[in-house]
Design a protein around this motif. Structure first.
Motif, PDB file in Angstrom:
ATOM      1  N   ILE A 150      16.243  -0.045  -1.295  1.00 42.24           N
ATOM      2  CA  ILE A 150      16.594  -1.317  -2.071  1.00 42.24           C
ATOM      3  C   ILE A 150      16.073  -1.147  -3.564  1.00 42.24           C
ATOM      4  O   ILE A 150      16.776  -1.532  -4.567  1.00 42.24           O
ATOM      5  CB  ILE A 150      15.724  -2.497  -1.442  1.00 42.24           C
ATOM      6  N   ALA A 151      14.943  -0.439  -3.693  1.00 43.51           N
ATOM      7  CA  ALA A 151      14.625   0.171  -5.084  1.00 43.51           C
ATOM      8  C   ALA A 151      14.011   1.706  -4.831  1.00 43.51           C
ATOM      9  O   ALA A 151      13.242   1.724  -4.016  1.00 43.51           O
ATOM     10  CB  ALA A 151      13.552  -0.790  -5.632  1.00 43.51           C
ATOM     11  N   HIS A 152      14.675   2.598  -5.729  1.00 39.08           N
ATOM     12  CA  HIS A 152      13.974   3.800  -5.797  1.00 39.08           C
ATOM     13  C   HIS A 152      12.537   3.885  -6.343  1.00 39.08           C
ATOM     14  O   HIS A 152      12.278   2.974  -6.978  1.00 39.08           O
ATOM     15  CB  HIS A 152      14.924   4.699  -6.365  1.00 39.08           C
ATOM     16  N   ARG A 153      11.839   4.960  -5.786  1.00 41.34           N
ATOM     17  CA  ARG A 153      10.427   4.780  -6.326  1.00 41.34           C
ATOM     18  C   ARG A 153      10.305   4.887  -7.874  1.00 41.34           C
ATOM     19  O   ARG A 153       9.297   4.649  -8.622  1.00 41.34           O
ATOM     20  CB  ARG A 153       9.563   5.994  -5.669  1.00 41.34           C
ATOM     21  N   ARG A 162       4.039   7.821  -3.497  1.00 38.15           N
ATOM     22  CA  ARG A 162       4.454   6.622  -2.849  1.00 38.15           C
ATOM     23  C   ARG A 162       5.897   7.210  -2.500  1.00 38.15           C
ATOM     24  O   ARG A 162       6.628   7.736  -3.041  1.00 38.15           O
ATOM     25  CB  ARG A 162       4.322   5.669  -4.141  1.00 38.15           C
ATOM     26  N   ALA A 163       6.247   5.649  -1.654  1.00 35.79           N
ATOM     27  CA  ALA A 163       7.933   5.838  -1.100  1.00 35.79           C
ATOM     28  C   ALA A 163       8.410   4.942  -2.024  1.00 35.79           C
ATOM     29  O   ALA A 163       8.076   3.988  -2.827  1.00 35.79           O
ATOM     30  CB  ALA A 163       7.695   5.395   0.285  1.00 35.79           C
ATOM     31  N   GLY A 164       9.840   4.773  -1.637  1.00 35.13           N
ATOM     32  CA  GLY A 164      10.640   3.708  -2.180  1.00 35.13           C
ATOM     33  C   GLY A 164      10.725   2.693  -1.452  1.00 35.13           C
ATOM     34  O   GLY A 164       9.981   2.432  -0.363  1.00 35.13           O
ATOM     35  N   LEU A 165      11.275   1.562  -2.013  1.00 30.21           N
ATOM     36  CA  LEU A 165      11.213   0.065  -1.258  1.00 30.21           C
ATOM     37  C   LEU A 165      12.345   0.140  -0.274  1.00 30.21           C
ATOM     38  O   LEU A 165      13.582   0.160  -0.838  1.00 30.21           O
ATOM     39  CB  LEU A 165      11.256  -0.987  -2.000  1.00 30.21           C
ATOM     40  N   LEU A 166      12.158   0.301   1.263  1.00 31.91           N
ATOM     41  CA  LEU A 166      13.208   0.210   2.009  1.00 31.91           C
ATOM     42  C   LEU A 166      13.386  -1.354   2.546  1.00 31.91           C
ATOM     43  O   LEU A 166      12.520  -2.097   2.376  1.00 31.91           O
ATOM     44  CB  LEU A 166      12.932   1.022   3.208  1.00 31.91           C
ATOM     45  N   GLU A 202       0.956  -1.158  -0.179  1.00 32.85           N
ATOM     46  CA  GLU A 202       0.085   0.243  -0.134  1.00 32.85           C
ATOM     47  C   GLU A 202       0.895   1.232   0.021  1.00 32.85           C
ATOM     48  O   GLU A 202       0.380   2.350  -0.704  1.00 32.85           O
ATOM     49  CB  GLU A 202      -1.067   0.050   1.170  1.00 32.85           C
ATOM     50  N   ALA A 203       1.959   1.356   0.644  1.00 34.02           N
ATOM     51  CA  ALA A 203       2.914   2.416   0.837  1.00 34.02           C
ATOM     52  C   ALA A 203       3.696   2.542  -0.499  1.00 34.02           C
ATOM     53  O   ALA A 203       3.809   3.676  -1.111  1.00 34.02           O
ATOM     54  CB  ALA A 203       3.967   2.234   1.890  1.00 34.02           C
ATOM     55  N   LEU A 204       3.780   1.481  -1.247  1.00 29.62           N
ATOM     56  CA  LEU A 204       4.628   1.567  -2.615  1.00 29.62           C
ATOM     57  C   LEU A 204       3.502   2.087  -3.678  1.00 29.62           C
ATOM     58  O   LEU A 204       3.997   2.713  -4.871  1.00 29.62           O
ATOM     59  CB  LEU A 204       5.150   0.276  -3.202  1.00 29.62           C
ATOM     60  N   THR A 205       2.282   2.088  -3.823  1.00 30.45           N
ATOM     61  CA  THR A 205       1.169   2.213  -4.643  1.00 30.45           C
ATOM     62  C   THR A 205       0.305   3.368  -4.518  1.00 30.45           C
ATOM     63  O   THR A 205      -0.411   3.650  -5.203  1.00 30.45           O
ATOM     64  CB  THR A 205       0.212   0.814  -4.984  1.00 30.45           C
TER      65      THR A 205
END
Length: 429
Positions: free
Chosen positions: A403-406, A329-333, A322-325
């Motif tokens: 780990i992955a930028h938005r 949105r945020a990047g994947l931490l 939900e945070a990524l979409t």
């Protein structure tokens, strides 16, 4: 012409449309009809791209080979022999009508870098602006399994996305998609309009393709056309499966689509049935492109989803998803990653899979998107579940807090009719 709107149309020609399955001879009359139709469309102001199969079949005929070999090196050699003959024949036919063409040979490796992808897009658009008809094919002479698109149906969908096409025509030796293979099931019914591929219920197992499997001289079947339709409709490209022997009907089909645009699927089906009965348009299947508010608009997002080959997977939970979409949105931490699947290096593309709860088994995870990672699988396994400020103490370095930028995250669009069911599934898992 008052009110005239030019369209960008991608026409995909299967091997069976160009080569006789029994004699392996070029289907010259059919090729000439296709070329004549394409030139007429071009002279009316439309932008046309052709995606053509057939190089291997042309090579087989040239060396007198009756069956397609299994060895990769022999297949690549045949492609090398046949590609020149195929493009030469196209050039001869188009030259009779003073229409310039170009040849573009491509593999997935050619667009593995986003700069290269954009260069390919720019080249295609420049050719179209020059009034040239690009003829695209997979570079089978160099392709191996790791960098192949798989078939030219998929390549045509990616090409349609690259040029922001309005329509993709998958020209083949069957009229349309059926509920089952009409060659073995007399009760099979034609499917005329598809609003959501998620709602399709057809048999597409190998050997029992809906409308027939791939020919002996080709590599595709109806299954590959469904995959291509899913890719193309995700960027708003309406995709049509129809007979290659009736290319002159392309504009009639486009006109019917425009007249029925915005109507409910059932209403469209009724109108299509009437016009087919009146022989205004031929039997065909159309897959409606997603509306503007739902389709993929970003070239980079499409490239992440369909231009790159995935090498592994990251497992996240519902809260992280939900945070990524969300809109901002945020990047994947690292804290959001629960597990890692497969082996991959920094900057490679991986799947994102989600489970509803952190304690849920990994086997329950479902694929929801793609991302390019800043760390290798080994490094992510070491930092997963930790805070970003701990990365340097664990690895001895910290290239990024993410780990992955938005900007390197991509999620496929949800069809409006399927959105709620997908959300419900995520919550139920």
């Amino acid at each position: 012409m008052t009110g005239f709107k030019p369209y960008t149309i991608v026409v995909k020609l299967g091997t069976s449309s160009l080569v006789d399955e029994d004699t392996r001879e070029p289907r010259l009359a059919n090729m000439a009809l296709i070329v004549e139709t394409i030139v007429k469309l071009r002279r009316q102001g439309h932008r046309i791209v052709v995606v053509s199969s057939g190089a291997i079949a042309f090579g087989m005929k040239r060396v007198g080979m009756a069956t397609k070999p299994l060895e990769l090196s022999k297949v690549q050699a045949l492609a090398s022999i046949g590609q020149g003959r195929l493009i030469a024949l196209f050039d001869d036919l188009f030259r009779q009508l003073n229409q310039p063409i170009s040849q573009i040979l491509i593999t997935r490796n050619d667009i593995s870098d986003y700069t290269q992808y954009r260069n390919a897009v720019n080249t295609l658009n420049e050719l179209l602006e020059m009034g040239v008809i690009p003829i695209v094919n997979e570079n089978d002479t160099l392709s191996v399994a790791e960098i192949k698109f798989g078939d030219n149906d998929t390549l045509s969908a990616i090409t349609a996305a690259m040029v922001h096409a309005d329509f993709l025509f998958l020209m083949t030796d069957v009229e349309c998609l059926y509920t089952d293979n009409p060659r073995v099931n007399p009760d099979a019914q034609p499917i005329l309009v598809v609003g959501s591929i998620d709602d399709l219920h057809v048999k597409t197992e190998s050997g029992t393709e809906s409308g027939g499997g791939g020919s002996q001289v080709g590599t595709g079947g109806m299954t590959t056309k469904l995959i291509a339709a899913e890719l193309a409709t995700s960027v708003g490209v309406t995709t049509i499966v129809c007979l290659s022997s009736q290319p002159q009907s392309i504009l009639n089909i486009v006109g019917n689509i425009l007249r029925t645009n915005g109507l409910e699927v059932d209403e469209q089906i009724a109108i299509v049935q009437k016009e087919i009965a009146n022989k205004s348009i031929p039997l065909h299947t159309r897959f409606l492109g997603l509306p503007s508010m739902n389709k993929i608009k970003s070239d980079r997002r499409f490239w992440l989803l369909h231009g790159l080959k995935t090498r592994g997977a990251l497992i996240i939970d519902q809260g992280c998803y939900e945070a990524l979409t969300r809109k901002n949105r945020a990047g994947l931490l690292p804290a959001g990653v629960l597990d890692v699947e497969g082996s991959f290096h920094e900057s490679e593309c991986v799947l994102i899979k989600v489970i509803p709860l952190r304690e849920s088994p990994v086997v329950d995870a479902i694929e929801v998107g793609h991302c390019r990672v800043n760390y290798s699988s080994t490094e992510i396994s070491m930092i997963k579940g930790h805070k970003s400020k701990e990365i340097e103490s664990i690895l001895g370095f910290a290239d990024s807090e993410y780990i992955a930028h938005r900007d390197n995250l991509a999620f496929p669009p949800l069809n409006p009719s399927a959105s709620q069911s997908t959300i419900d599934l995520l919550k139920q898992l």
